[in-house]
Design a protein around this motif. Structure first.
Motif, PDB file in Angstrom:
ATOM      1  N   ALA A  23       6.144  -9.654  -1.643  1.00 17.49           N
ATOM      2  CA  ALA A  23       5.548  -9.772  -0.847  1.00 17.49           C
ATOM      3  C   ALA A  23       4.213  -8.281  -1.658  1.00 17.49           C
ATOM      4  N   ALA A  24       2.928  -8.252  -1.599  1.00 20.57           N
ATOM      5  CA  ALA A  24       2.119  -6.757  -1.677  1.00 20.57           C
ATOM      6  C   ALA A  24       2.590  -5.795  -1.499  1.00 20.57           C
ATOM      7  N   SER A  25       3.288  -4.861  -2.615  1.00 17.82           N
ATOM      8  CA  SER A  25       4.352  -3.698  -2.326  1.00 17.82           C
ATOM      9  C   SER A  25       3.842  -3.213  -4.000  1.00 17.82           C
ATOM     10  N   PHE A  47       0.056 -10.417  -4.460  1.00 19.74           N
ATOM     11  CA  PHE A  47      -0.868  -8.738  -5.796  1.00 19.74           C
ATOM     12  C   PHE A  47      -0.475  -7.763  -4.565  1.00 19.74           C
ATOM     13  N   LYS A  48      -0.533  -6.181  -5.356  1.00 25.92           N
ATOM     14  CA  LYS A  48      -0.394  -5.399  -4.180  1.00 25.92           C
ATOM     15  C   LYS A  48      -1.717  -5.322  -3.664  1.00 25.92           C
ATOM     16  N   THR A  49      -2.366  -4.711  -2.706  1.00 26.14           N
ATOM     17  CA  THR A  49      -3.279  -4.690  -1.852  1.00 26.14           C
ATOM     18  C   THR A  49      -4.545  -3.812  -2.938  1.00 26.14           C
ATOM     19  N   THR A  50      -5.456  -4.637  -3.487  1.00 25.16           N
ATOM     20  CA  THR A  50      -6.323  -3.895  -4.099  1.00 25.16           C
ATOM     21  C   THR A  50      -8.092  -4.181  -3.218  1.00 25.16           C
ATOM     22  N   ILE A  78       4.311   5.861   3.247  1.00 22.83           N
ATOM     23  CA  ILE A  78       2.610   5.890   3.647  1.00 22.83           C
ATOM     24  C   ILE A  78       1.855   5.848   2.397  1.00 22.83           C
ATOM     25  N   ASP A  79       2.487   4.689   1.481  1.00 25.72           N
ATOM     26  CA  ASP A  79       1.780   4.434   0.839  1.00 25.72           C
ATOM     27  C   ASP A  79      -0.232   3.363   1.152  1.00 25.72           C
ATOM     28  N   LEU A  80      -0.809   3.510   0.028  1.00 24.44           N
ATOM     29  CA  LEU A  80      -2.125   2.841   0.213  1.00 24.44           C
ATOM     30  C   LEU A  80      -2.326   1.831  -0.619  1.00 24.44           C
ATOM     31  N   VAL A 174      -4.000 -15.137   6.193  1.00 24.65           N
ATOM     32  CA  VAL A 174      -4.337 -13.672   7.203  1.00 24.65           C
ATOM     33  C   VAL A 174      -3.286 -12.984   6.949  1.00 24.65           C
ATOM     34  N   LYS A 175      -3.413 -11.571   6.943  1.00 30.87           N
ATOM     35  CA  LYS A 175      -1.706 -11.013   7.289  1.00 30.87           C
ATOM     36  C   LYS A 175      -2.143 -10.041   8.460  1.00 30.87           C
ATOM     37  N   LEU A 176      -1.129 -10.409   8.846  1.00 32.51           N
ATOM     38  CA  LEU A 176      -1.280  -9.630  10.660  1.00 32.51           C
ATOM     39  C   LEU A 176       0.005  -8.856  10.823  1.00 32.51           C
ATOM     40  N   ALA A 200       3.062 -12.943   8.734  1.00 26.91           N
ATOM     41  CA  ALA A 200       3.982 -11.557   8.843  1.00 26.91           C
ATOM     42  C   ALA A 200       4.966 -11.561   9.163  1.00 26.91           C
ATOM     43  N   ILE A 201       5.236  -9.700   8.432  1.00 23.58           N
ATOM     44  CA  ILE A 201       4.419  -9.138   8.845  1.00 23.58           C
ATOM     45  C   ILE A 201       4.540  -7.754   8.348  1.00 23.58           C
ATOM     46  N   ASP A 202       3.496  -7.733   8.563  1.00 21.59           N
ATOM     47  CA  ASP A 202       2.778  -5.994   7.721  1.00 21.59           C
ATOM     48  C   ASP A 202       3.678  -5.082   8.301  1.00 21.59           C
ATOM     49  N   ILE A 230       7.131   1.381   8.838  1.00 23.34           N
ATOM     50  CA  ILE A 230       8.325   0.898   8.951  1.00 23.34           C
ATOM     51  C   ILE A 230       8.497  -0.598   8.006  1.00 23.34           C
ATOM     52  N   SER A 231       9.345  -0.091   7.610  1.00 20.32           N
ATOM     53  CA  SER A 231       9.827  -1.692   6.259  1.00 20.32           C
ATOM     54  C   SER A 231      11.514  -1.654   6.704  1.00 20.32           C
ATOM     55  N   GLY A 232      11.828  -2.903   5.987  1.00 18.24           N
ATOM     56  CA  GLY A 232      13.090  -3.366   5.616  1.00 18.24           C
ATOM     57  C   GLY A 232      14.160  -3.519   6.772  1.00 18.24           C
ATOM     58  N   PRO A 233      15.649  -3.861   6.653  1.00 18.15           N
ATOM     59  CA  PRO A 233      15.982  -4.977   7.950  1.00 18.15           C
ATOM     60  C   PRO A 233      16.033  -4.371   8.990  1.00 18.15           C
ATOM     61  N   GLY A 258       8.741  -9.466   6.156  1.00 17.88           N
ATOM     62  CA  GLY A 258       9.633  -8.272   6.759  1.00 17.88           C
ATOM     63  C   GLY A 258      11.132  -8.299   7.427  1.00 17.88           C
ATOM     64  N   GLY A 259      11.732  -7.773   6.330  1.00 18.76           N
ATOM     65  CA  GLY A 259      13.038  -7.154   6.392  1.00 18.76           C
ATOM     66  C   GLY A 259      14.446  -8.468   5.828  1.00 18.76           C
ATOM     67  N   ILE A 260      13.541  -9.539   5.436  1.00 17.24           N
ATOM     68  CA  ILE A 260      14.586 -10.265   4.621  1.00 17.24           C
ATOM     69  C   ILE A 260      14.866  -9.940   3.890  1.00 17.24           C
ATOM     70  N   LEU A 279       9.401 -10.689  -0.055  1.00 17.76           N
ATOM     71  CA  LEU A 279      10.211  -9.982   0.098  1.00 17.76           C
ATOM     72  C   LEU A 279       9.429  -8.338  -0.533  1.00 17.76           C
ATOM     73  N   CYS A 280       9.782  -7.303   0.436  1.00 15.82           N
ATOM     74  CA  CYS A 280       9.471  -5.806  -0.519  1.00 15.82           C
ATOM     75  C   CYS A 280      10.508  -4.922  -0.163  1.00 15.82           C
ATOM     76  N   THR A 281      10.973  -4.534   0.512  1.00 17.73           N
ATOM     77  CA  THR A 281      11.963  -3.269   0.442  1.00 17.73           C
ATOM     78  C   THR A 281      12.912  -4.211  -0.281  1.00 17.73           C
ATOM     79  N   ALA A 282      13.272  -5.117  -0.142  1.00 12.76           N
ATOM     80  CA  ALA A 282      15.093  -5.422  -0.699  1.00 12.76           C
ATOM     81  C   ALA A 282      14.824  -5.355  -1.856  1.00 12.76           C
TER      82      ALA A 282
HETATM   83  C1  LIG Z   1       5.164   0.838  -0.256  1.00 10.61           C
HETATM   84  C2  LIG Z   1       5.252  -0.606   0.703  1.00 10.61           C
HETATM   85  C3  LIG Z   1       3.733  -0.483  -0.001  1.00 10.61           C
HETATM   86  C4  LIG Z   1       3.296  -1.247   0.886  1.00 10.61           C
HETATM   87  N1  LIG Z   1       2.296  -1.798   0.255  1.00 10.61           N
HETATM   88  C5  LIG Z   1       1.304  -3.316   1.011  1.00 10.61           C
HETATM   89  C6  LIG Z   1       0.085  -3.284   0.098  1.00 10.61           C
HETATM   90  O1  LIG Z   1      -1.170  -2.748  -0.334  1.00 10.61           O
HETATM   91  N2  LIG Z   1      -0.493  -4.215   1.437  1.00 10.61           N
HETATM   92  C7  LIG Z   1       0.126  -5.231   2.090  1.00 10.61           C
HETATM   93  O2  LIG Z   1      -0.495  -5.910   2.914  1.00 10.61           O
HETATM   94  N3  LIG Z   1       1.186  -4.901   2.191  1.00 10.61           N
HETATM   95  C8  LIG Z   1       1.974  -3.623   1.895  1.00 10.61           C
HETATM   96  N4  LIG Z   1       3.098  -3.534   1.901  1.00 10.61           N
HETATM   97  C9  LIG Z   1       4.248  -4.145   3.898  1.00 10.61           C
HETATM   98  C10 LIG Z   1       4.935  -5.082   2.575  1.00 10.61           C
HETATM   99  O3  LIG Z   1       4.276  -5.998   2.132  1.00 10.61           O
HETATM  100  C11 LIG Z   1       5.840  -6.687   3.836  1.00 10.61           C
HETATM  101  O4  LIG Z   1       4.663  -6.500   4.637  1.00 10.61           O
HETATM  102  C12 LIG Z   1       6.469  -5.058   4.371  1.00 10.61           C
HETATM  103  O5  LIG Z   1       7.114  -4.108   4.037  1.00 10.61           O
HETATM  104  C13 LIG Z   1       7.942  -5.227   5.232  1.00 10.61           C
HETATM  105  O6  LIG Z   1       8.474  -6.104   4.623  1.00 10.61           O
HETATM  106  P1  LIG Z   1       9.817  -5.762   4.351  1.00 10.61           P
HETATM  107  O7  LIG Z   1      10.565  -4.968   4.908  1.00 10.61           O
HETATM  108  O8  LIG Z   1      10.534  -7.460   3.211  1.00 10.61           O
HETATM  109  O9  LIG Z   1       9.883  -4.353   3.016  1.00 10.61           O
HETATM  110  C14 LIG Z   1       3.892  -2.636   1.538  1.00 10.61           C
HETATM  111  C15 LIG Z   1       5.249  -2.301   2.190  1.00 10.61           C
HETATM  112  C16 LIG Z   1       5.706  -0.908   1.589  1.00 10.61           C
HETATM  113  C17 LIG Z   1       7.133  -0.314   1.891  1.00 10.61           C
END
Ligand SMILES: Cc1cc2nc3c(=O)[nH]c(=O)nc-3n(C[C@H](O)[C@H](O)[C@H](O)COP(=O)(O)O)c2cc1C
Length: 395
Positions: A23-25, A47-50, A78-80, A174-176, A200-202, A230-233, A258-260, A279-282
């Motif tokens: 996932a974008a991260s 790619f992480k959002t640009t 609190i990433d951007l 479109v990411k929601l 879905a979902i951010d 908030i992310s993760g399980p 989201g939480g996979i 997947l991102c947090t995992a």
């Molecule tokens: C540190 C961090 C940075 C993230 N940066 C982005 C981002 O740049 N663009 C975006 O669409 N989502 C971003 N996300 C959200 C993830 O892509 C994902 O939607 C969210 O974390 C839920 O999935 P997860 O539970 O597998 O982490 C970010 C998440 C984390 C934890």
């Protein structure tokens, strides 16, 4: 160990060698990281959002914290968006597409006005991107904790700009955010604007908490903090609700995120309508190597259940949804105890007396259920520490 199934999926006309993408991260914010992901077996990366070159991105550190404590299930960040702007992402795209032509690269973009959205689309298409994901959903970072796009009119309009900007047929996702009153309405607006898929979902708007010893925020930037994503399980149930709602109501392919963390999570998302998974947090916690377990676990499950292709799983359980008022009230249901598993702790009795219908009483160390009094509320099953000891059955 070889897989017994072809796990590939087609999503918006693109062929993914398996359902799993980054996932974008942060793990997708550098070409060398995506290279490692692809070498490990991931099918794609968002790619992480640009953004455009002129957009300033000022991060505050630390970026991420566990909400409750180490090893727990919710993480706040609190990433951007990426500090790396469109030119670097395009350079990475060219580099990666040349070396990994069978993997799917998705450019995630965020912009402040129509001209910027258009420029980002042009540049990404020029670089050979496979798909474009529009980040309209970030819950932090605009200074107020307010989500930028929770408005159907804006969602439709911005999606339309992005679609019209295309010079190729690049699919638009479109990411929601789940932080809206009516998710279907926003998704339908994206569809009307020309989205090919929704994601879905951010992360979910939240706050990490207060450390009771120091009385400082758990995510402390020099003693101060702010709202976070908030992310993760912990967000998985929210994501499953969103993914299944979108799959049932919108008529567009859904990318589930989201939480996979495990193959079991992945299988649930597929069965509830996700056509591909992110997947991102995992990955942040356990590395790109988790792909091996995800693939083998899913492969084994398909073998066990007789699914030939991943697409056979997609949405398979959506027909289990029912409106609350139509749920069956006619059958008599009661708690049934398996005496072989019961340890006699009495927690079921406490739960039944405090929350339920007073149907369980202790005879010494033995809980006894009065079936005439029990209505099958299920609270006792939650209190019981022994899995499978108490179940709700139709009688
Ligand atoms: C540190 C961090 C940075 C993230 N940066 C982005 C981002 O740049 N663009 C975006 O669409 N989502 C971003 N996300 C959200 C993830 O892509 C994902 O939607 C969210 O974390 C839920 O999935 P997860 O539970 O597998 O982490 C970010 C998440 C984390 C934890």
């Amino acid at each position: 160990m070889k897989l017994t199934h072809d796990l590939s999926v087609d999503f918006c006309g693109k062929h993914f060698i398996n359902p799993f993408s980054i996932a974008a991260s942060p793990p997708s914010d550098r070409r060398e990281r995506i290279e490692r992901a692809f070498e490990a077996g991931w099918a794609g990366a968002v790619f992480k959002t640009t953004s455009v070159e002129e957009e300033p991105v000022h991060l505050a550190y630390p970026i991420m914290s566990a909400c409750a404590g180490r090893g727990l299930n919710a993480y706040g960040n609190i990433d951007l968006i990426s500090e790396r702007h469109i030119n670097e992402i395009c350079s990475d795209t060219r580099y990666l597409k040349e070396r990994y032509p069978d993997r799917i690269l998705i450019g995630s973009i965020m912009a402040r006005n129509r001209g910027e959205w258009e420029l980002l689309v042009h540049e990404l298409e020029e670089a050979g991107i496979d798909m474009i994901e529009c980040s309209m959903s970030c819950p932090q970072g605009d200074g107020s904790g307010v989500i930028p796009v929770t408005d159907p009119g804006m969602t439709k309009e911005v999606t339309g700009w992005i679609r019209d900007a295309r010079r190729k047929d690049t699919p638009i996702i479109v990411k929601l955010t789940p932080m809206v009153a009516n998710l279907t309405e926003i998704a339908l607006a994206a569809k009307e604007g020309g989205a090919d898929a929704v994601c879905a979902i951010d992360s979910v708007h939240g706050y990490c908490g207060i450390d009771l010893d120091t009385m400082l925020p758990k995510l402390s930037v020099g003693g101060k903090s702010t709202y976070c994503g908030i992310s993760g399980p912990a967000v998985k149930p929210v994501a499953l609700a969103c993914v299944s709602e979108l799959a049932r109501t919108v008529g567009l392919p859904v990318a589930g995120v989201g939480g996979i963390s495990t193959w079991e999570d992945a299988a649930e998302f597929l069965l509830l309508g996700a056509g591909t998974l992110q997947l991102c947090t995992a990955v942040m916690r356990n590395g790109f190597g988790i792909i091996a377990k995800l693939l083998h676990g899913l492969d084994g499950y398909m073998q066990e259940k007789g699914f030939e292709r991943v697409s056979d799983m997609v949405g398979k359980c959506l027909d289990t949804f029912e409106d609350h008022e139509k749920l069956d009230r006619s059958a008599k249901r009661t708690a049934v105890r398996n005496p072989e598993l019961c340890i006699g702790c009495g927690k079921c009795c406490t739960a039944c007396q405090n929350n339920g219908y007073g149907a369980i009483r202790m005879e010494g160390k033995q809980p006894v259920i009065n079936p005439d009094q029990c209505r099958g509320c299920g609270f006792c099953t939650l209190a019981c520490p022994e899995e499978g000891c108490l179940t709700i059955q139709e009688t």
